[in-house]
Scaffold this motif. Structure first.
Motif, short mmCIF file in Angstrom:
data_model
loop_
_atom_site.label_atom_id
_atom_site.label_comp_id
_atom_site.label_asym_id
_atom_site.label_seq_id
_atom_site.Cartn_x
_atom_site.Cartn_y
_atom_site.Cartn_z
N LEU A 84 2.96 -16.78 -8.80
CA LEU A 84 2.81 -15.76 -9.84
C LEU A 84 2.89 -16.38 -11.24
O LEU A 84 2.14 -15.99 -12.14
N ASN A 114 1.93 -15.16 -15.13
CA ASN A 114 2.93 -14.10 -15.23
C ASN A 114 4.30 -14.75 -15.45
O ASN A 114 4.85 -15.37 -14.56
N PHE A 157 9.25 -9.97 -13.67
CA PHE A 157 8.15 -10.57 -14.43
C PHE A 157 7.73 -9.62 -15.55
O PHE A 157 7.93 -8.41 -15.46
N LEU A 201 2.67 -7.42 -10.87
CA LEU A 201 2.40 -8.44 -9.87
C LEU A 201 1.00 -8.25 -9.31
O LEU A 201 0.56 -7.13 -9.10
N ASN A 251 3.78 -2.32 -6.55
CA ASN A 251 4.21 -3.09 -7.71
C ASN A 251 5.41 -4.01 -7.45
O ASN A 251 6.08 -4.40 -8.39
N THR A 256 9.55 -8.08 -8.96
CA THR A 256 8.98 -6.88 -9.55
C THR A 256 8.66 -7.08 -11.02
O THR A 256 8.99 -8.11 -11.60
N GLN A 257 8.01 -6.09 -11.62
CA GLN A 257 7.76 -6.13 -13.06
C GLN A 257 8.94 -5.48 -13.77
O GLN A 257 9.44 -4.43 -13.33
#
Length: 103
Positions: free
Chosen positions: A29, A34, A54, A58, A78, A90-91
């Protein structure tokens, strides 16, 4: 000439670590651009759930194409959730406005 990448198999767990088996996914990633949302490590809440966040969403489809995940690791819309080790990729969510109770 067709050059298909061989999928990388992710283990359910590695000895002495709840998170080391996810390092290839994190590296992939990051290679996609990211960046980690804070420190480049998992953070754990008081209940022991670990999260690696992140900045950007993703790329779940790219993860499906690149890796073979065990049944204990779920790819959601996500997140990558490891149900065996209680950790997730995860974000990071942006800060939300504080709750007010003024009517």
């Amino acid at each position: 000439m067709d050059q298909t990448l061989e999928k990388v198999t992710i283990a359910e767990k590695l000895p002495d670590s709840r998170t080391a088996h996810l390092q290839p996914v994190i590296d992939f990633l990051q290679a996609l651009g990211n960046a980690p949302a804070s420190s480049d490590e998992f953070t754990f809440n008081r209940d022991g759930f670990g999260e690696y966040a992140f900045y950007q969403p993703l790329d779940i489809e790219a993860l499906r194409q690149r890796f073979t995940f065990p049944p204990t690791i779920l790819l959601t819309k996500n997140a990558v959730q490891d149900t065996r080790n209680f950790v997730a990729l995860t974000q990071a969510l942006p800060p939300s406005a504080p709750l007010t109770f003024n009517l």
